[in-house]
Motif scaffolding. Structure first.
Motif, PDB file in Angstrom:
ATOM      1  N   TRP A  82      19.070  -5.552   6.526  1.00 14.55           N
ATOM      2  CA  TRP A  82      18.885  -5.239   7.952  1.00 14.55           C
ATOM      3  C   TRP A  82      18.706  -3.733   8.140  1.00 14.55           C
ATOM      4  O   TRP A  82      17.843  -3.299   8.900  1.00 14.55           O
ATOM      5  CB  TRP A  82      20.091  -5.742   8.731  1.00 14.55           C
ATOM      6  CG  TRP A  82      20.054  -5.408  10.180  1.00 14.55           C
ATOM      7  CD1 TRP A  82      19.326  -6.033  11.150  1.00 14.55           C
ATOM      8  CD2 TRP A  82      20.770  -4.364  10.845  1.00 14.55           C
ATOM      9  NE1 TRP A  82      19.548  -5.445  12.366  1.00 14.55           N
ATOM     10  CE2 TRP A  82      20.431  -4.413  12.205  1.00 14.55           C
ATOM     11  CE3 TRP A  82      21.654  -3.388  10.409  1.00 14.55           C
ATOM     12  CZ2 TRP A  82      20.948  -3.516  13.128  1.00 14.55           C
ATOM     13  CZ3 TRP A  82      22.174  -2.504  11.333  1.00 14.55           C
ATOM     14  CH2 TRP A  82      21.819  -2.586  12.673  1.00 14.55           C
ATOM     15  N   ARG A  83      19.482  -2.931   7.442  1.00 11.26           N
ATOM     16  CA  ARG A  83      19.363  -1.475   7.564  1.00 11.26           C
ATOM     17  C   ARG A  83      18.009  -0.985   7.060  1.00 11.26           C
ATOM     18  O   ARG A  83      17.444  -0.059   7.613  1.00 11.26           O
ATOM     19  CB  ARG A  83      20.487  -0.787   6.792  1.00 11.26           C
ATOM     20  CG  ARG A  83      21.805  -0.866   7.484  1.00 11.26           C
ATOM     21  CD  ARG A  83      22.884  -0.188   6.687  1.00 11.26           C
ATOM     22  NE  ARG A  83      24.159  -0.261   7.382  1.00 11.26           N
ATOM     23  CZ  ARG A  83      25.328  -0.233   6.795  1.00 11.26           C
ATOM     24  NH1 ARG A  83      25.416  -0.120   5.483  1.00 11.26           N
ATOM     25  NH2 ARG A  83      26.435  -0.305   7.497  1.00 11.26           N
ATOM     26  N   ARG A  84      17.518  -1.585   5.978  1.00 14.16           N
ATOM     27  CA  ARG A  84      16.232  -1.169   5.420  1.00 14.16           C
ATOM     28  C   ARG A  84      15.060  -1.531   6.323  1.00 14.16           C
ATOM     29  O   ARG A  84      14.077  -0.815   6.397  1.00 14.16           O
ATOM     30  CB  ARG A  84      16.005  -1.823   4.062  1.00 14.16           C
ATOM     31  CG  ARG A  84      16.625  -1.109   2.905  1.00 14.16           C
ATOM     32  CD  ARG A  84      16.083  -1.631   1.580  1.00 14.16           C
ATOM     33  NE  ARG A  84      16.087  -3.068   1.448  1.00 14.16           N
ATOM     34  CZ  ARG A  84      17.100  -3.800   0.984  1.00 14.16           C
ATOM     35  NH1 ARG A  84      18.207  -3.204   0.629  1.00 14.16           N
ATOM     36  NH2 ARG A  84      17.001  -5.101   0.890  1.00 14.16           N
ATOM     37  N   HIS A  85      15.147  -2.664   7.012  1.00 15.38           N
ATOM     38  CA  HIS A  85      13.992  -3.187   7.745  1.00 15.38           C
ATOM     39  C   HIS A  85      14.112  -3.105   9.259  1.00 15.38           C
ATOM     40  O   HIS A  85      13.291  -3.682   9.954  1.00 15.38           O
ATOM     41  CB  HIS A  85      13.746  -4.649   7.353  1.00 15.38           C
ATOM     42  CG  HIS A  85      13.441  -4.816   5.911  1.00 15.38           C
ATOM     43  ND1 HIS A  85      12.294  -4.343   5.329  1.00 15.38           N
ATOM     44  CD2 HIS A  85      14.162  -5.370   4.909  1.00 15.38           C
ATOM     45  CE1 HIS A  85      12.306  -4.615   4.051  1.00 15.38           C
ATOM     46  NE2 HIS A  85      13.432  -5.232   3.761  1.00 15.38           N
ATOM     47  N   ARG A  86      15.084  -2.392   9.771  1.00 14.45           N
ATOM     48  CA  ARG A  86      15.271  -2.396  11.223  1.00 14.45           C
ATOM     49  C   ARG A  86      14.392  -1.383  11.963  1.00 14.45           C
ATOM     50  O   ARG A  86      14.425  -1.315  13.170  1.00 14.45           O
ATOM     51  CB  ARG A  86      16.731  -2.154  11.584  1.00 14.45           C
ATOM     52  CG  ARG A  86      17.202  -0.751  11.309  1.00 14.45           C
ATOM     53  CD  ARG A  86      18.614  -0.564  11.743  1.00 14.45           C
ATOM     54  NE  ARG A  86      19.093   0.730  11.260  1.00 14.45           N
ATOM     55  CZ  ARG A  86      20.237   1.229  11.534  1.00 14.45           C
ATOM     56  NH1 ARG A  86      21.069   0.571  12.288  1.00 14.45           N
ATOM     57  NH2 ARG A  86      20.591   2.388  11.061  1.00 14.45           N
TER      58      ARG A  86
END
Length: 169
Positions: A82-86
């Motif tokens: 989630w952090r990588r793709h938010r």
């Protein structure tokens, strides 16, 4: 000596296979609740089981239940993804709406939408508490946080869900 190591290795692989056979449906449900759709859930479970399987012997030697270890790995992997793709991706034109072949039957359920909108840790706490039926101590151990954090995250999540699901007027 080599025959003993080979026998031990095959026993460890058999143990992991049995673990996956017994716990896969629950792990998929948990991942589905974390990610919000079954396709991302399957990808997440596959990625985590690959990592857990490669370390299965070490997992068995730890002082933690393998299912708790797998759930924590799922939560951590989901939060990392989630952090990588938010990040937002701005485009000049709106994309065409294409009907999805596999429509999720829960897509338009208000509770499901409100649950998906929660931050990842709050969603993980709510899913483990009310979907998996774990106690605060089990959730704390699974997510690697304190029981007080479990209580506060659950309280914030429930307040948010109540606010979002409250009938207007």
């Amino acid at each position: 000596m080599t025959a003993v190591l080979s026998a031990d290795r095959s026993q460890v692989q058999a143990d992991f296979g049995e673990f996956v056979r017994v716990n896969l449906p629950g792990l998929l449900r948990y991942a589905h609740a974390l990610t919000g759709n079954p396709h991302d859930a399957a990808d997440l479970v596959q990625t985590v089981l690959e990592k857990v399987g490669s370390r299965w012997g070490a997992v068995l030697r730890k002082d933690v239940e393998p299912i708790a270890y797998a759930r924590r790995a799922l939560a951590n992997a989901h939060i990392s993804r989630w952090r990588r793709h938010r990040r937002e991706h701005l485009v000049a034109d709106l994309p065409e709406v294409v009907a999805a072949a596999g429509v999720d039957r829960l897509e338009h359920e208000p509770l499901w939408q409100a649950l998906r909108a929660l931050p990842p840790r709050q969603r993980a706490v709510v899913v483990l508490r009310f979907y998996e039926g774990l106690s605060e101590q089990e959730i704390a151990a699974t997510l690697g946080i304190s029981p007080g954090t479990v209580k506060s995250q659950n309280s914030k999540a429930m307040a948010t869900l109540r606010r979002r699901l409250e009938p207007e007027g």
